[in-house]
Motif scaffolding. Structure first.
Motif, mmCIF file in Angstrom:
data_model
loop_
_atom_site.group_PDB
_atom_site.id
_atom_site.type_symbol
_atom_site.label_atom_id
_atom_site.label_comp_id
_atom_site.label_asym_id
_atom_site.label_seq_id
_atom_site.Cartn_x
_atom_site.Cartn_y
_atom_site.Cartn_z
ATOM 1 N N HIS A 44 0.843 -1.193 0.000
ATOM 2 C CA HIS A 44 0.000 0.000 0.000
ATOM 3 C C HIS A 44 0.879 1.244 0.000
ATOM 4 N N TRP A 45 0.442 2.273 -0.701
ATOM 5 C CA TRP A 45 1.220 3.513 -0.775
ATOM 6 C C TRP A 45 1.467 4.094 0.611
ATOM 7 N N ARG A 46 0.505 3.897 1.498
ATOM 8 C CA ARG A 46 0.640 4.426 2.859
ATOM 9 C C ARG A 46 1.878 3.856 3.538
ATOM 10 N N ASP A 47 2.101 2.564 3.383
ATOM 11 C CA ASP A 47 3.256 1.928 4.013
ATOM 12 C C ASP A 47 4.567 2.384 3.382
ATOM 13 N N MET A 48 4.544 2.618 2.069
ATOM 14 C CA MET A 48 5.754 3.090 1.392
ATOM 15 C C MET A 48 6.119 4.507 1.845
ATOM 16 N N VAL A 49 5.104 5.336 2.037
ATOM 17 C CA VAL A 49 5.362 6.703 2.500
ATOM 18 C C VAL A 49 5.930 6.681 3.916
ATOM 19 N N ILE A 50 5.326 5.881 4.790
ATOM 20 C CA ILE A 50 5.813 5.789 6.167
ATOM 21 C C ILE A 50 7.253 5.284 6.182
ATOM 22 N N ALA B 158 9.493 5.412 3.763
ATOM 23 C CA ALA B 158 10.403 6.388 3.154
ATOM 24 C C ALA B 158 10.710 7.532 4.114
ATOM 25 N N VAL B 159 9.692 8.036 4.794
ATOM 26 C CA VAL B 159 9.894 9.156 5.720
ATOM 27 C C VAL B 159 10.824 8.743 6.861
ATOM 28 N N GLY C 149 7.499 0.258 7.778
ATOM 29 C CA GLY C 149 8.158 1.457 8.300
ATOM 30 C C GLY C 149 9.071 1.180 9.468
ATOM 31 N N ARG D 161 12.370 -1.045 6.998
ATOM 32 C CA ARG D 161 13.171 0.189 6.910
ATOM 33 C C ARG D 161 14.467 0.069 7.708
#
Length: 318
Positions: A59-65, A67-68, A217, A221
């Motif tokens: 999910h894009w949400r997990d990729m954003v978390i 990455a941040v 995340g 990560r």
């Protein structure tokens, strides 16, 4: 930590020879057990992530978390633990200094004082006897270098005797803010794992979102960042290009530049350790140096040690 004697024949800082012993710090059994846990679990999460992404997607949400948190904790290591605290490449205002110490701690590569002591010892003895993680430890044959790469990448972390903090990081031990952050390392470990889960749960408004946030995340990560950091110790002392004169076998590895946020221009770093920029040639991207430049422009950083073109040219190999 208890103190033990570590034989040595090298000096401090400039590599000149002295006689005597160093007083090294020894890991306790519980520290080594936790070390295995925090290396093995994130490392196993990385191949598991490939399998999960292949079968079910991400999910894009997990990729954003992910990455941040990668960027924040990655800069905590590169701009914070490495260029600020270890080498004094710039001075940071108190708030930024504390923030970088916390961000670097959340990479779960050890408390800031421990990390700095180990890295300063590495620079003193780089690729010689006494270097905590030289890939040339066992010799120069193919088998010896293969063993050395494993040692430099992760094996050295389990060495019971560590760099003595009182000798290699007395400045940080005298800094109350840094000592407080360093002693609170378990808190930053917990935050590094739980905050991605909390953001995932809040964004998805579900326990499933919290679980996937924790996995991508948190574990994935951390695992990726660990291996990128350790690759600078291993790969960047064996493979790549030597473009500058240094007293060791450090190299520049272009394909690690972005994942490492500029740290893989390692040959220049060993040629000019205090330089705030490691990628000094055309096309050598160094995101950490760019961030330090921004901090300097807004007044958060000062006394930045930017590379001297004359010194760089003098050290350039044909």
């Amino acid at each position: 930590m208890a103190d033990v004697a570590v034989p040595t024949s090298a000096g401090i800082g400039d590599g000149t020879a002295v006689s005597g012993t160093l007083t090294g710090d020894r890991q306790g059994p519980w520290q080594r057990l936790l070390l295995v846990l925090f290396i093995a679990v994130p490392s196993l999460a990385v191949p598991a992530a490939v399998w999960i992404a292949w079968g079910w997607g991400v999910h894009w949400r997990d990729m954003v978390i992910a990455a941040v948190f990668y960027v924040v904790t990655g800069y905590g290591i590169t701009a914070g633990f490495h260029r600020l605290f270890t080498h004094g490449s710039f001075r940071a205002r108190r708030g930024l200094r504390i923030a970088l110490a916390i961000a670097g701690s959340m990479a779960i590569e050890g408390p800031v004082v421990r990390w700095v002591a180990d890295h300063r010892m590495h620079h003193q003895f780089s690729d010689r006897d006494g270097d905590p993680h030289s890939p040339w430890r066992y010799g120069t044959s193919a088998w010896a270098v293969a063993k050395g790469l494993v040692w430099a990448h992760v094996g050295w972390l389990f060495e019971p005797v560590q760099a003595p903090q009182r000798r290699y990081a007395p400045d940080l031990l005298a800094d109350r803010d840094v000592v407080r952050v360093s002693r609170a390392f378990p808190l930053w470990v917990a935050a590094s794992l739980l905050l991605p889960a909390a953001f995932g749960g809040l964004l998805a408004m579900s326990w499933q979102g919290a679980l996937t946030g924790f996995f991508w995340g948190g574990l994935v990560r951390i695992g990726v960042l660990h291996h990128v950091t350790w690759s600078v110790n291993s790969i960047c002392h064996v493979f790549g290009k030597r473009q500058f004169v240094s007293r060791d076998r450090s190299t520049n590895v272009w394909w690690l530049a972005l994942p490492s946020l500029g740290e893989s221009w390692h040959n220049l770093h060993h040629a000019e350790p205090t330089s705030a920029r490691h990628g000094v040639l055309r096309g050598q991207l160094d995101p950490s140096a760019r961030l330090i430049r921004i901090w300097e422009a807004i007044g958060w950083a000062s006394d930045v040690r930017w590379p001297d073109p004359v010194r760089i040219a003098a050290r350039r190999l044909p």
